[in-house]
Design a protein around this motif. Structure first.
Motif, PDB file in Angstrom:
ATOM      1  N   ALA A  25       0.831  -1.203   0.000  1.00 53.01           N
ATOM      2  CA  ALA A  25       0.000   0.000   0.000  1.00 53.01           C
ATOM      3  C   ALA A  25       0.867   1.255   0.000  1.00 53.01           C
ATOM      4  O   ALA A  25       0.568   2.229  -0.717  1.00 53.01           O
ATOM      5  N   PHE A  26       1.942   1.250   0.774  1.00 54.70           N
ATOM      6  CA  PHE A  26       2.874   2.386   0.793  1.00 54.70           C
ATOM      7  C   PHE A  26       3.483   2.597  -0.595  1.00 54.70           C
ATOM      8  O   PHE A  26       3.604   3.738  -1.075  1.00 54.70           O
ATOM      9  N   TYR A  27       3.839   1.489  -1.266  1.00 56.82           N
ATOM     10  CA  TYR A  27       4.456   1.593  -2.590  1.00 56.82           C
ATOM     11  C   TYR A  27       3.473   2.206  -3.583  1.00 56.82           C
ATOM     12  O   TYR A  27       3.851   3.104  -4.365  1.00 56.82           O
ATOM     13  N   ILE A  28       2.239   1.758  -3.573  1.00 59.01           N
ATOM     14  CA  ILE A  28       1.247   2.282  -4.507  1.00 59.01           C
ATOM     15  C   ILE A  28       0.977   3.768  -4.233  1.00 59.01           C
ATOM     16  O   ILE A  28       0.903   4.590  -5.165  1.00 59.01           O
ATOM     17  N   ILE A  29       0.842   4.131  -2.966  1.00 63.05           N
ATOM     18  CA  ILE A  29       0.576   5.539  -2.613  1.00 63.05           C
ATOM     19  C   ILE A  29       1.736   6.422  -3.041  1.00 63.05           C
ATOM     20  O   ILE A  29       1.537   7.493  -3.645  1.00 63.05           O
ATOM     21  N   MET A  30       2.962   5.996  -2.745  1.00 64.86           N
ATOM     22  CA  MET A  30       4.122   6.796  -3.121  1.00 64.86           C
ATOM     23  C   MET A  30       4.278   6.862  -4.645  1.00 64.86           C
ATOM     24  O   MET A  30       4.719   7.886  -5.188  1.00 64.86           O
TER      25      MET A  30
END
Length: 850
Positions: free
Chosen positions: A749-754
């Motif tokens: 989720a962090f990767y997609i948001i960033m």
């Protein structure tokens, strides 16, 4: 002489008219006379009187027996070859003396059954339970004649000099033969077991015997035995032959005609003297070894029904359905590959036409970018340096920013790669810190992929290929002993008949050959086929990328996320091994081989996290040796947790401390991009950083995005550690897997948001894969949590969760979990493979690392 005196004694003590001495009766008299001759007639001056009575069915006989007299009850009944009737003997002892019990011996054709009353049954720790009410069913010897009269005798004797009152009753069991698809109800207890006969009807080769009860306790045993005498129907001998399993509310055994030459079998139900085998409470330990314990009322009302199992057509449909689902993914992939190749050919034709048109019109500006290899060679011969900016401008001069630079010399490609994989001297001053440039680069506030992909590509490729070769080696050494062990398990189950060894869903366990639950094994085929398909997709991308490197394609050399396929190969191999080991686990799922099903789940979760991190940090990702060593530690703790974790406070404290410390160390590694060291001064440096940055200057973190991720990660992991320490879940393996999945989802989720925050986009194919995978994971988890069986409980308690098949009369909920989870894992791998395809034409110094 002895026989004459015995005859006279028998005739003297007989009341009523002289009986008609038939051959069976003469045999019985001869047996008694021989018994008196061998055993004597008691003490000197005492006479042991033998009384024989002609008895009838359904008549209650109230008599008294002492050591001076012995009573024989003679019964006869007609046995028909086409009709089977059971005969049941009921005995009640009215006296309370347990020192000298009454011995009952039932002599019949081809069998002798003896028991004492009170009946003493032993439980755990040799505890004794007396029963004054006993009921036993007599086995039925086969007869070849259409109709035959058979005799049997009930001998009653005791060594007690005091008179003991008893009641004897012999009855016929009219409903002794079970009917297909017809429920039959009865009551059983430890001293009054029940068994019934079932005959295979024509056209039925396999049946499922289902036993149900509304009562959880008392614990009982269900057994399938061949038609023979004697029938083992007591708690202390029911496990001697046949197939058996303990049960509380549910029990089911699949029976095949080929295992019973007589085309029939007995269904035996025995109530145990204690409930420990079914997970019930452990009773008190007796104060004295010879102490008798009152068992209380342990009667149980039970229903039994025999239903035909599936036929061969259903097996074929199930296998075709399984193959059809997963082969359709191969066809879909082949279709998409053909469409992609067709689109690429059109794109190349369009590109060539776009490049040729300026030359035909004589445009000198564009013609300069179409220089021949000889022109580039002349520049090199003259000592000119071809800068990366010039090459980039030349390559991006076309409308679609996609072109090829044809070079005959490898020196130009190497100079371009070296200029991008190193930092120019102008970026540094003249101090000696240029020798530690990686420390300086990684402390920049905003890092790009080019800053963390400075190592030689060939070295990195070999480094990540080790992931594949290591996991392939682990798979071979892991799988071979597993296969050998589960074959041994299945052999033990087939030989001993102990159905408590393996925790199947017995209501939907379809045997095939020596395998007891073929459907649970077949449903794991998806992991193997989809794992192989993913390897083929990765291989195709690897080949295309290598061809692009050979022709010095600018996009392959300078743009996009660096292509390293070693971890992808490892992920595909892990998915295939998960299918193989899950199939091995479901050959005989139990407490001792659970790690077969979970080991590669941990590896898949760990490899996915490593691949996500590698995308933006190829230079500082963990080596294969470190990664697999950490995964081995996880598996080690998984085994310890299952073996010692249940109710062990010390273990949970140690595990929680290790979990929290590992989370903190990993957070430090991610925050400082590997530029820290663990030594004796680590605590002093932590305190110094906290003092200077937080207390003295009150400054915020330098890398805010990373700090947000790590704070959330620590909150999640600390919460999971607290939950484990407080609740201490019984299924430690699933708890540990939940920790791995939560961390993977958090980082994803962090990767997609960033990625979206950085102005990047997700292409249509990757977006479809994300949505499809999320939906499939949702349905898969629903079927996973149905919990059809569990080895955390006793076998009898596990069978309470058993349910019938729900798909094609062949697959159960857990099989559907296998189908959906394999598809979801394959979709997750495709997401990791395609989510950064939008960056294939973007320079690496413009791709943010986060």
């Amino acid at each position: 002489m002895v026989l004459r005196s015995c005859w006279k004694s028998r005739h003297k003590n007989s009341s009523g008219p002289a009986p008609c001495w038939t051959r069976p009766r003469l045999a019985a008299l001869l047996w008694l006379c021989v018994t008196q001759f061998v055993c004597g007639s008691g003490a000197e001056g005492e006479t042991n009187n033998v009384i024989q009575k002609d008895a009838e069915f359904d008549v209650t006989y109230n008599d008294t027996v002492t050591s001076e007299n012995q009573t024989i009850y003679a019964f006869n009944h007609t046995v028909s070859r086409n009709k089977t009737e059971g005969v049941r003997v009921f005995v009640d002892v009215l006296s309370q003396g347990f020192e000298s019990p009454i011995l009952f011996v039932v002599r019949q054709k081809q069998a002798v059954v003896s028991f004492q009353v009170p009946l003493i049954l032993r439980g755990l720790y040799q505890r004794k339970y007396p029963y004054s009410h006993v009921g036993r069913t007599l086995c039925q010897p086969p007869t070849r004649a259409a109709s035959e009269t058979q005799y049997f005798f009930v001998d009653v004797s005791t060594l007690s000099s005091l008179g003991t009152n008893y009641q004897l009753r012999v009855s016929r069991v009219e409903s002794f033969t079970l009917q297909t698809d017809k429920k039959f109800s009865f009551t059983a207890s430890p001293s009054q077991p029940q068994y019934f006969k079932y005959v295979f009807p024509d056209g039925v080769d396999t049946v499922i015997v289902k036993v149900n009860s509304e009562m959880t306790f008392p614990c009982s045993v269900m057994s399938i035995q061949d038609i023979q005498c004697p029938v083992y129907d007591l708690d202390n001998n029911v496990a001697f032959i046949g197939m058996y399993q303990t049960m509380t509310k549910k029990g089911a055994i699949t029976v095949q005609r080929k295992d019973f030459p007589s085309n029939s079998f007995y269904v035996v139900v025995v109530v145990k003297t204690e409930d420990e085998a079914c997970g019930g409470p452990l009773r008190f330990y007796p104060l004295r070894p010879d102490e008798l314990i009152d068992a209380g009322n342990r009667s149980k009302f039970i229903d039994v029904i025999v239903t035909p199992a599936i036929n061969s057509e259903v097996y074929v449909m199930g296998m075709l359905f399984c193959l059809g689902i997963f082969l359709s993914f191969y066809l879909l992939t082949l279709l998409m590959t053909c469409l992609e190749n067709k689109r690429m050919k059109k794109r190349e034709v369009f590109q060539i036409a776009a490049d040729m048109s300026p030359a035909e019109t004589g445009n000198p500006a564009t013609s300069k970018t179409q220089a021949s290899p000889y022109e580039y060679g002349s520049f090199a011969d003259n000592g000119s340096t071809l800068s990366s900016e010039a090459i980039t401008d030349s390559a991006t001069s076309t409308d679609n920013n996609y072109g090829y630079v044809e070079q005959s010399l490898d020196s130009v490609g190497r100079s371009r790669q070296e200029s991008l994989s190193s930092v120019e001297e102008d970026d540094y001053d003249t101090l000696d810190d240029i020798t530690s440039d990686k420390n300086i680069v990684r402390t920049k506030k905003f890092l790009c992929v080019s800053d963390l992909s400075r190592k030689d590509k060939r070295i990195l490729s070999k480094k990540y290929q080790i992931y594949f070769w290591n996991i392939a080696t682990i798979a071979v050494f892991y799988a071979l002993p597993v296969v050998q062990l589960v074959i041994t398990y299945q052999t033990v189950v087939n030989v001993t008949g102990n159905q408590d060894i393996c925790f199947y869903n017995f209501l939907c366990a379809h045997p095939l050959g020596a395998l007891s639950a073929f459907n649970n094994i077949l449903s794991n085929l998806g992991y193997v086929l989809l794992g192989l398909l993913f390897l083929l997709i990765v291989l195709k991308r690897d080949i295309v990328h290598n061809r692009a490197l050979v022709r010095n394609d600018l996009n392959a050399l300078e743009c996009g996320i660096p292509k390293h396929f070693g971890l992808y190969y490892a992920m595909g191999t892990a998915l295939m091994m998960e299918g193989l080991l899950s199939a091995c686990y479901h050959v005989c799922p139990n407490y001792t081989n659970f790690q077969f099903d979970t080991s590669f789940m941990y590896m898949i979760a760990g490899l996915c996290m490593l691949k996500l991190y590698q995308k933006r940090h190829p230079d500082i990702n963990a080596s294969a040796y470190t990664a697999y060593a950490c995964l081995a530690g996880v598996i080690f703790f998984s085994v310890l947790g299952v073996v010692f974790g249940k109710g062990n406070t010390v273990f949970w404290i140690i595990f929680s401390v290790i979990h929290i410390l590992s989370t903190m160390l990993l957070s430090t590694q991610l925050y400082y991009m590997g530029r820290w060291r663990l030594d004796a001064g680590i605590l002093r440096r932590i305190v110094y950083v906290i003092y200077t940055d937080c207390i003295r200057q009150c400054s915020g973190p330098m890398y805010i995005d990373r700090m947000v991720l790590l704070v959330m990660g620590n909150i999640v992991n600390w919460s999971l550690a607290a939950y484990g320490l407080i609740e201490r879940p019984n299924d430690f393996a699933s708890y540990l897997l939940a920790i791995a999945i939560c961390n993977l989802l958090l980082y994803f989720a962090f990767y997609i948001i960033m990625k979206l925050r950085s102005g990047e986009r997700i292409q249509c194919l990757a977006l479809v894969c994300i949505l499809f995978t999320a939906v499939v994971w949702g349905f898969a988890l629903y079927f996973f949590f149905q919990g059809l069986s569990t080895w955390q409980k006793t076998p009898a308690e596990s069978r309470e969760h058993n349910r019938d098949c729900i798909l094609l009369s062949f697959f159960d909920d857990h099989d559907i979990w296998h189908f959906l989870s394999s598809i979801a894992m394959f979709g997750s791998f495709l997401v990791l493979l395609t989510m950064d395809d939008d960056l294939d034409t973007v320079q690496r110094d413009k791709i943010l690392a986060f």
